[in-house]
Scaffold this motif. Structure first.
Motif, PDB file in Angstrom:
ATOM      1  N   LEU A 166       4.125   3.198  -8.593  1.00  0.00           N
ATOM      2  CA  LEU A 166       3.475   2.434  -7.516  1.00  0.00           C
ATOM      3  C   LEU A 166       3.242   3.327  -6.307  1.00  0.00           C
ATOM      4  CD1 LEU A 166       5.057  -1.124  -7.206  1.00  0.00           C
ATOM      5  CD2 LEU A 166       2.656  -0.546  -7.446  1.00  0.00           C
ATOM      6  N   PRO A 167       1.999   3.471  -5.914  1.00  0.00           N
ATOM      7  CA  PRO A 167       1.754   4.299  -4.729  1.00  0.00           C
ATOM      8  C   PRO A 167       2.118   3.502  -3.463  1.00  0.00           C
ATOM      9  CG  PRO A 167      -0.324   3.524  -5.676  1.00  0.00           C
ATOM     10  CD  PRO A 167       0.768   2.936  -6.492  1.00  0.00           C
ATOM     11  N   HIS A 168       2.953   4.070  -2.646  1.00  0.00           N
ATOM     12  CA  HIS A 168       3.291   3.373  -1.398  1.00  0.00           C
ATOM     13  C   HIS A 168       3.287   4.357  -0.229  1.00  0.00           C
ATOM     14  CE1 HIS A 168       7.167   4.875  -2.779  1.00  0.00           C
ATOM     15  NE2 HIS A 168       7.026   4.111  -3.826  1.00  0.00           N
ATOM     16  N   PRO A 169       2.092   4.839   0.089  1.00  0.00           N
ATOM     17  CA  PRO A 169       2.044   5.790   1.200  1.00  0.00           C
ATOM     18  C   PRO A 169       2.284   5.083   2.540  1.00  0.00           C
ATOM     19  CG  PRO A 169      -0.170   5.347   0.348  1.00  0.00           C
ATOM     20  CD  PRO A 169       0.767   4.547  -0.464  1.00  0.00           C
ATOM     21  N   GLY A 170       3.285   5.487   3.204  1.00  0.00           N
ATOM     22  CA  GLY A 170       3.585   4.945   4.531  1.00  0.00           C
ATOM     23  C   GLY A 170       4.116   3.518   4.540  1.00  0.00           C
ATOM     24  N   ALA A 171       4.452   2.978   3.341  1.00  0.00           N
ATOM     25  CA  ALA A 171       4.943   1.606   3.280  1.00  0.00           C
ATOM     26  C   ALA A 171       6.428   1.564   3.622  1.00  0.00           C
ATOM     27  CB  ALA A 171       4.728   1.043   1.892  1.00  0.00           C
ATOM     28  N   THR A 172       6.834   0.459   4.248  1.00  0.00           N
ATOM     29  CA  THR A 172       8.252   0.319   4.567  1.00  0.00           C
ATOM     30  C   THR A 172       9.007  -0.026   3.290  1.00  0.00           C
ATOM     31  OG1 THR A 172       7.964  -2.027   4.984  1.00  0.00           O
ATOM     32  CG2 THR A 172       7.722  -0.538   6.890  1.00  0.00           C
ATOM     33  N   ALA A 173      10.319   0.083   3.340  1.00  0.00           N
ATOM     34  CA  ALA A 173      11.157  -0.228   2.172  1.00  0.00           C
ATOM     35  C   ALA A 173      10.971  -1.679   1.752  1.00  0.00           C
ATOM     36  CB  ALA A 173      12.609   0.062   2.511  1.00  0.00           C
ATOM     37  N   GLU A 174      10.830  -2.545   2.761  1.00  0.00           N
ATOM     38  CA  GLU A 174      10.669  -3.981   2.469  1.00  0.00           C
ATOM     39  C   GLU A 174       9.355  -4.240   1.725  1.00  0.00           C
ATOM     40  OE1 GLU A 174      10.751  -8.308   4.748  1.00  0.00           O
ATOM     41  OE2 GLU A 174      10.488  -6.457   5.909  1.00  0.00           O
ATOM     42  N   LYS A 175       8.303  -3.584   2.199  1.00  0.00           N
ATOM     43  CA  LYS A 175       6.988  -3.753   1.559  1.00  0.00           C
ATOM     44  C   LYS A 175       6.985  -3.195   0.137  1.00  0.00           C
ATOM     45  CE  LYS A 175       3.554  -4.293   5.158  1.00  0.00           C
ATOM     46  NZ  LYS A 175       2.356  -3.722   5.810  1.00  0.00           N
ATOM     47  N   SER A 176       7.666  -2.094  -0.038  1.00  0.00           N
ATOM     48  CA  SER A 176       7.766  -1.491  -1.374  1.00  0.00           C
ATOM     49  C   SER A 176       8.494  -2.425  -2.330  1.00  0.00           C
ATOM     50  CB  SER A 176       8.520  -0.164  -1.310  1.00  0.00           C
ATOM     51  OG  SER A 176       7.774   0.772  -0.593  1.00  0.00           O
ATOM     52  N   LEU A 177       9.550  -3.024  -1.816  1.00  0.00           N
ATOM     53  CA  LEU A 177      10.329  -3.965  -2.634  1.00  0.00           C
ATOM     54  C   LEU A 177       9.479  -5.176  -3.018  1.00  0.00           C
ATOM     55  CD1 LEU A 177      13.297  -4.122  -3.643  1.00  0.00           C
ATOM     56  CD2 LEU A 177      13.720  -5.694  -1.739  1.00  0.00           C
ATOM     57  N   LEU A 178       8.718  -5.672  -2.039  1.00  0.00           N
ATOM     58  CA  LEU A 178       7.836  -6.818  -2.295  1.00  0.00           C
ATOM     59  C   LEU A 178       6.787  -6.475  -3.345  1.00  0.00           C
ATOM     60  CD1 LEU A 178       7.146  -8.464   1.188  1.00  0.00           C
ATOM     61  CD2 LEU A 178       7.892  -9.632  -0.895  1.00  0.00           C
ATOM     62  N   ALA A 179       6.254  -5.260  -3.215  1.00  0.00           N
ATOM     63  CA  ALA A 179       5.240  -4.813  -4.173  1.00  0.00           C
ATOM     64  C   ALA A 179       5.826  -4.738  -5.579  1.00  0.00           C
ATOM     65  CB  ALA A 179       4.691  -3.450  -3.754  1.00  0.00           C
ATOM     66  N   ARG A 180       7.061  -4.257  -5.677  1.00  0.00           N
ATOM     67  CA  ARG A 180       7.738  -4.184  -6.971  1.00  0.00           C
ATOM     68  C   ARG A 180       7.921  -5.572  -7.576  1.00  0.00           C
ATOM     69  NH1 ARG A 180      11.485  -0.071  -8.808  1.00  0.00           N
ATOM     70  NH2 ARG A 180      10.897   1.924  -7.933  1.00  0.00           N
ATOM     71  N   GLU A 181       8.307  -6.513  -6.730  1.00  0.00           N
ATOM     72  CA  GLU A 181       8.529  -7.882  -7.206  1.00  0.00           C
ATOM     73  C   GLU A 181       7.225  -8.482  -7.721  1.00  0.00           C
ATOM     74  OE1 GLU A 181      11.430  -9.494  -7.645  1.00  0.00           O
ATOM     75  OE2 GLU A 181      12.288  -7.555  -7.082  1.00  0.00           O
ATOM     76  N   LYS A 182       6.161  -8.230  -6.987  1.00  0.00           N
ATOM     77  CA  LYS A 182       4.860  -8.755  -7.414  1.00  0.00           C
ATOM     78  C   LYS A 182       4.425  -8.115  -8.731  1.00  0.00           C
ATOM     79  CE  LYS A 182       3.154 -10.405  -3.013  1.00  0.00           C
ATOM     80  NZ  LYS A 182       2.414 -10.124  -1.791  1.00  0.00           N
TER      81      LYS A 182
END
Lengths: 190, 203
Positions: free
Chosen positions: B117-133
């Motif tokens: 999952l590319p997460h340039p500049g994403a916060t840890a919370e946003k990355s976690l949310l993206a993983r869940e989705k």
């Protein structure tokens, strides 16, 4: 739809339609003007976009193997894709046929030989009798003493030649008697 | 040089020009361009990584051997995808597929995909949310029927047009739409359920 969109927001069905079929002119116009629907649409798109980016990134990271187009040979994996059932069926059929032919051939040899023997035996009494008769004829003609030679003609006796044979026999006996008398007379003169 | 130009054209969606810039004789270049696309489709169609790789390899081999028959009536990517669809169908008919379908193994793990999952500049919370989705969508896609899954991947991963999908899959456009609406509905339900579970868990 136009009036609906002017009075309300995009429904879940309309958002799905946007995602599946692409945006209609009305929906596009509405979303451009409605911040709430724009957010709803972005929210619906986000999981799909995340899914896409992860899958694309994963697939692009997979090492590219060399493709060997020059050789027609199949690798192990290509062979693994083959549906083996027809191949196995044909191989089994060939095997069964081979076994049948081999065993059938030997059975044929075993089965047919007695048939020939039986046929031969069926014909052989005639053949063996003929051979036996010929042997008997030869032995009889060889073992008959000279004195009884005229009797051998009787073996081949038939009614047509009986009279001549009989007279010839008598004539032969008379000749022999005359000869013996002549011998005795010669001795008496000596 | 030709590969770079073709890649640029393929990225910009001009597959026909990419093909003419590259040529099917350079099968390795074509493979570098389109391998990911075919692999993704095959992966979700057969759900077996080894089989998907084999199908991908076989697809390019077939394309190379049949390169004379490609007249450019459709784009190169569509033509390749048609070959892949046929290979997947052949594979699905095989006994081996029936076995692996029961065994349900060797598929790509969602956690493995999440690593990409590319997460340039994403916060840890946003990355976690993206993983869940991603987990939710992945789980929903896994449960789709084979046909829905294939159509879903072609539309939302490969971003193919409905008519193109219908052409590749050999079905009517209305059937493609029907599969897509059902698939999308299932995915949305799963994502919403996942979001609600996440909200409850956070509380």
């Amino acid at each position: 739809m136009n009036t609906d969109l002017q009075n309300s927001h995009l429904s879940a069905g309309q958002i799905d339609q946007w995602l599946v079929e692409g945006p209609s002119v009305e929906a596009q116009g509405h979303v451009a003007a409605c911040r709430e629907c724009e957010e709803k649409l972005a929210e619906a798109r986000e999981p799909l976009a995340i899914f896409r980016s992860a899958v694309v990134a994963w697939s692009e990271s997979q090492p590219v193997g060399k493709i060997s187009v020059g050789e027609e040979k199949r690798g192990f994996r290509q062979w693994a894709l083959v549906d083996w059932m027809p191949v196995a069926s044909v191989a089994f059929a060939v095997l069964v046929l081979a076994v049948f032919l081999l065993r059938g051939g030997s059975l044929l040899r075993h089965d047919v030989a007695p048939q020939f023997e039986a046929q031969f035996e069926a014909k052989s009494p005639v053949i063996s009798d003929t051979v036996l008769m010929e042997q008997v004829d030869e032995e009889v003609s060889e073992t008959v003493p000279d004195a009884m030679a005229p009797l051998t003609d009787l073996v081949g006796w038939d009614s047509g030649t009986a009279a001549t044979t009989e007279s010839a026999a008598k004539h032969g006996v008379k000749k022999k008697a005359a000869a013996s008398r002549g011998k005795a007379h010669g001795r008496g003169n000596d | 040089m030709a590969y770079a130009l073709a890649k640029e054209m393929a990225m910009s969606g001009d597959a026909v020009q990419a093909q003419s810039a590259l040529g099917l004789d350079d099968i390795e270049g074509v493979m570098r361009l389109y391998r990911g696309r075919i692999l993704r489709y095959a992966m979700f169609a057969v759900r077996d990584r080894d089989a998907a790789e084999t199908i991908t390899q076989e697809c390019f081999l077939k394309a190379y051997r049949a390169r004379e028959s490609f007249r450019g009536d459709c784009s190169l990517s569509t033509w390749l995808m048609q070959i892949a669809v046929n290979l997947v169908r052949d594979y699905a008919r095989s006994k081996q597929f029936q076995f692996w379908k029961r065994a349900q193994s060797a598929t790509v793990d969602v956690m493995e995909a999440a690593e990409f999952l590319p997460h340039p500049g994403a916060t840890a919370e946003k990355s976690l949310l993206a993983r869940e989705k991603l987990k939710s969508v992945w789980a929903a896609v896994e449960k789709l029927s084979k046909m829905q899954r294939e159509v879903f991947v072609l539309r939302f991963v490969e971003e193919m047009e409905l008519l193109e999908i219908a052409d590749v899959m050999g079905m009517k456009e209305s059937t493609v739409k029907s599969h897509l609406y059902r698939a999308l509905n299932a995915v949305r339900s799963k994502v919403q359920a996942g979001a609600q579970a996440g909200t409850i868990g956070a509380k």
